[in-house]
Design an enzyme around this catalytic site. Structure first.
Site, PDB file in Angstrom:
ATOM      1  CG  HIS A 454     -19.582 -25.120  23.329  1.00  0.00           C
ATOM      2  ND1 HIS A 454     -19.911 -24.485  24.436  1.00  0.00           N
ATOM      3  CD2 HIS A 454     -19.726 -26.425  23.582  1.00  0.00           C
ATOM      4  CE1 HIS A 454     -20.211 -25.043  25.319  1.00  0.00           C
ATOM      5  NE2 HIS A 454     -20.222 -26.464  24.896  1.00  0.00           N
ATOM      6  CD  GLU A 455     -14.475 -24.321  24.061  1.00  0.00           C
ATOM      7  OE1 GLU A 455     -13.521 -24.243  23.315  1.00  0.00           O
ATOM      8  OE2 GLU A 455     -15.039 -23.215  24.674  1.00  0.00           O
ATOM      9  N   GLY A 456     -15.298 -26.739  19.207  1.00  0.00           N
ATOM     10  CA  GLY A 456     -14.976 -27.632  18.170  1.00  0.00           C
ATOM     11  C   GLY A 456     -15.968 -28.762  17.784  1.00  0.00           C
TER      12      GLY A 456
END
Lengths: 602, 602
Positions: A454-456
């Site tokens: 998550h978050e890239g």
């Protein structure tokens, strides 16, 4: 110092005070009201609340994940109870300025405070941390009215916030989002679309939820240049702050995850007509900042969130490692190899604690180098946030900003990889018990597996580092990182750490050469094909540097704690940094094995 | 060839026929009744049963783990139904000799047959596989009466078997087991004690359960030299084979695991007085083989089980990788980097399948090199079992035995590490979806995490390899491995694979030098301190060699499949083997960082 299986107060003291000298921040006007005593007091309060209110329901929340009853998201009651204690202690507003009801803590102290909650219960901690990232974005880019409307209730913990970027068809490719925002005569917008992977997207913990939503206004430029940012509350807010009509943001489903289960993760529908606020179709939203600059604003929040993800990974690794050390010191089994191998008398000596077995110490020392390295990295980055915000000169602030930008993909990805590895080792130290749900390490491992996603993802961070951060401004970011590391290695020249310093100097030099070689042809596809290897190599160099920093900070100090720091630095030097050599060699060879691989060959 | 997301029939064909030439085994008397057609028919049957009866309840079994109702272990009914189909197809007895009702399949074909079930549903497959290991041990070491009593019902799937080694206080340290077996006047024994981690220890799947139990007879030598092996049935068996009294083997509890949940894992109490067979206290057991030789017999079973664990790890990695390849070819998202980076027109081309992104191909190619490498390793070892059993001369049989002994710790540990890594990459390819329970890869990852633990942890395998296998008989095992690899590299000398061959020759030579250096001082504690690094280095060398073997087996063959094999071999050469260099350098330096680390420093 008091022992804990959540985090190490002694290590936090070392990193914050003996190494980062955070007390010096109190000389800056912004933090002038603070002192070492206030810093320590809030950290102790965080430890106490995390220990008493967050850790006890960590397993319960995992076993009873959020579920729907009559269309409402039901959580175990311990979550709301813990978050109320958290809010009453002012933790939601720890970093906000005083005029918004905050403690105005330095970012570095705030990050350490957060780590206690992340390590104790990552699922519950996510709600206020998303909320604070949301509030920080509004403070930075919202109108005074938007700040006044949304931030104080979030600071008080009465409302929570989300970030709504992804869509089912788009994932990481934000250029492809299709959520539309149509301007209305009164200056508001009406949104329609579907958002995916929204953590904290719906629940009954708070009376309102403030969504920050990326959407496209018809007629704008295609791709990422046409993305704008909107604040879309679950309940519309009257001018006096009271809640009004239900907005048309509707829960479409819950995701069921491997771990991190305490955090509700949702699909949300905007403007599908379930509610019609003001009698009109569409979810009511308000533009934040300027049109088409949404992604820029969101990256403000994302960068903060990325460091937060890295810290969450570190926190989960850290608590797993502490549990493993504790287990290894108390569980007895087997005998030292030497004794077993030479004795043929058959007489049985008593079993020893398993920490006496070298392979168990190997796993614990590796884990120590990962989790303490990760914590140093996260706190160093938070310290840069303070520099970026409060350093004396504009030049110093710009340098801090540039260094932070360069380090952010590493601060996100390195702990996500290596502190997950620490949890993996923590399971292995526990043996079969570690694989059961009777011990907490298996949950830490499952929880931590989210962080490389998550978050890239890892791959996205790699493209950010090699494709953007180290090449922007003619390579200014990488140059600054090199200078910063050189300043440390220079201090080590005449110490017992000269060999580690020399190794780092060599690796930094090779990293620069490799960067240039990769981009020499100006072909992004070739340059970036092996970006993940680059990210991993750069990450190990950075953490190796931070281990040198820590080793230097132990100088003149005796005792087990500092001896352990030095041993972990030696471990990182001898066992971890050599892994970078083949990575740089692979990159330098411009290896095209992956690039040449065809889908049909798989 | 038909596609499957469980295993690749095409790869099995390549490994079994194009590489290992298993059809040549039909020239041996033991396998003379077989042919390529019978091998292929049983493999197809395995695929069909695995696909139709095992895979469909894999997730259901995970979500509904074994639980107690009125003291009985309740499983979902699909497990019994699948195992009945399995038994009716004769799969339980696939490897047993014909006179015991078996198919008398070669071990290498049998291993491939097993892999279908392991990949489709590791939890359900464990019951018959434990049973067959049990039966094989009895065939090798039991009396004719024991074989006649216990083996046919196990071959028919009417009874299942277990191996009961560990105890709560002893874990891997079998010297410390305290289960006692007291001889009775009728030649039987009465057992009392507690056993831990017993897979398949209790259930209602079969009318009887045959436990093979390690225990100590009072008055025997201390430590491992006083361990004997007993067969202890859940229900005593009358001379006519009918079931008699309930024996005093009682379920004391179920373990609740992170994964692998379909396999009941139990604590068992022996002789605690819940039942009193024959009116006497103690669980009735019968000595297998000679007194005090129990551990030797159990290692017969354990070595087989260790290769089976490695194959299970491979199977879980393989199916995860196939799912990831399938997902990457069908999921569209984003655009090629080159196009995105150079185009500033803002025109949106359609999203591409994510396999077009180099970083996704990197993950899939790495996964391919791990799972196909692991499968080659497992099948090669099984082929050695056939050589050990049926080669023409005693010398050939002895060489096969020695090579298999040397490879066993690697065959167990390497797939447990790297095919788990393949499942980790499979999650990463899926992004957020891979972290949800809507996709199977998260379960494969959880299931596979057991494999570095059971049947001897990674650390135990490392001690076995460096402390025993490579030093026994003056290093004969390592020398034979070196000769075997040299025979392959000699064949590669004038091919496009000469560079890979040269790399392997260099690594084998360095491995020998390092082995000697580690043992030069004759101090086991120092020699073995970094044994895990040695295990990992040796494992990569072995799998690198098997990739050279596979690459050579593609010679003269065109098409995507063989091109893919060659590309994976190149990947392993360029991306994986370079990792071995720093490992060997660390070992050669006799690094004592771990050994010098004190518990108080952690």
């Amino acid at each position: 110092m008091r022992p804990s299986l959540i985090l190490s107060p002694r290590d936090l003291e070392f990193l914050l005070h003996e190494w980062l000298q955070v007390e010096t921040l109190t000389k800056r006007p912004r933090y002038a009201e603070h002192s070492r005593e206030t810093f320590d007091a809030v950290l102790e309060l965080a430890e106490q609340i995390a220990t008493e209110h967050f850790a006890p329901h960590n397993r319960t929340a995992d076993e009873n994940e959020p579920h729907l009853v009559d269309g409402k998201v039901v959580l175990i009651p311990e979550v709301a109870a813990a978050l109320q204690v958290f809010a009453e202690a002012g933790m939601n507003a720890a970093m906000l300025p005083e005029e918004l009801g905050g403690m105005q803590l330095p970012a570095v102290v705030n990050q350490a405070v957060h780590a206690w909650f992340q390590a104790a219960n990552i699922g519950t901690s996510a709600y206020p941390f998303l909320t604070m990232a949301n509030a920080n974005l509004l403070v930075a880019h919202g109108t005074p009215e938007q700040v006044q409307t949304y931030v104080p209730p979030m600071a008080e913990g009465r409302w929570f916030g989300t970030m709504a970027l992804s869509e089912p068809q788009a994932g990481s490719s934000l250029a492809d989002i299709t959520t539309r925002a149509v301007p209305q005569d009164d200056g508001s917008y009406r949104l329609t679309g579907n958002k995916m992977w929204i953590s904290g997207g719906d629940h009954e913990l708070t009376e309102n939820i403030v969504h920050l939503v990326l959407a496209k206004v018809p007629g704008g430029p295609p791709g990422v240049k046409g993305i704008s940012l909107f604040v879309v509350p679950k309940f519309l807010v009257a001018p006096d702050g009271s809640l009004g009509e239900r907005n048309d943001v509707v829960l479409a489903g819950l995701n069921h995850k491997m771990g991190y289960r305490g955090t509700t993760n949702t699909l949300l529908n905007f403007g599908e007509g379930v509610h019609t606020p003001g009698g009109q179709p569409g979810a009511v939203g308000f533009l934040v900042g300027e049109l088409h600059r949404g992604l820029t604003y969101m990256f403000h929040m994302m960068n903060e969130a990325r460091i937060g993800v890295g810290m969450g990974a570190t926190a989960l690794g850290y608590t797993g490692w502490l549990h493993a050390v504790d287990y290894a010191r108390t569980r007895t089994q087997g005998r030292p190899l030497a004794g077993k191998a030479v004795s043929s008398t058959g007489v049985q000596s008593p079993p020893v604690p398993i920490v006496e077995h070298p392979d168990v110490r190997r796993m614990l020392l590796a884990g120590k180098s990962y989790v303490e390295g990760g914590l140093a990295l996260g706190l160093y980055c938070a310290r840069l946030v303070d520099e970026e915000r409060t350093a004396d000169t504009a030049e110093e602030r710009a340098r801090a900003h540039l260094l932070l930008e360069t380090l952010t993909p590493i601060a996100k990805s390195w702990p996500s990889q290596w502190c997950l590895a620490a949890d993996d080792l923590a399971i292995q130290v526990h043996g079969g018990y570690g694989y059961t749900r009777d011990y907490p390490v298996e949950q830490f491992y499952r929880d931590n597996r989210l962080n490389p996603i998550h978050e890239g993802t890892h791959g996205i961070q790699a493209l950010d580092l090699l494709g953007r951060k180290v090449v922007a401004d003619g390579g200014a970011g990488l140059a600054l990182l090199g200078e910063t590391i050189a300043a440390t290695t220079a201090r080590a020249a005449d110490t017992e750490w000269a060999d580690l310093a020399a190794t780092l100097e060599d690796l930094v030099q090779r990293l620069g050469t490799v960067t240039a070689a990769l981009w020499a042809a100006g072909d992004p596809e070739s340059a970036l094909a092996n970006a993940t290897v680059y990210l991993e190599a750069a990450g190990h160099v950075v953490v190796g540097w931070l281990w040198l920093e820590q080793a230097l900070a132990t100088e003149g100090r005796d005792g087990d704690f500092h001896a352990g720091k030095r041993q972990a630095a030696r471990y990182f030097q001898r066992w971890e940094l050599p892994k970078v050599g083949p990575q740089l060699a692979l990159l330098a060879s411009l290896d095209d094995t992956v690039l040449q691989t065809r889908s049909d060959w798989l």
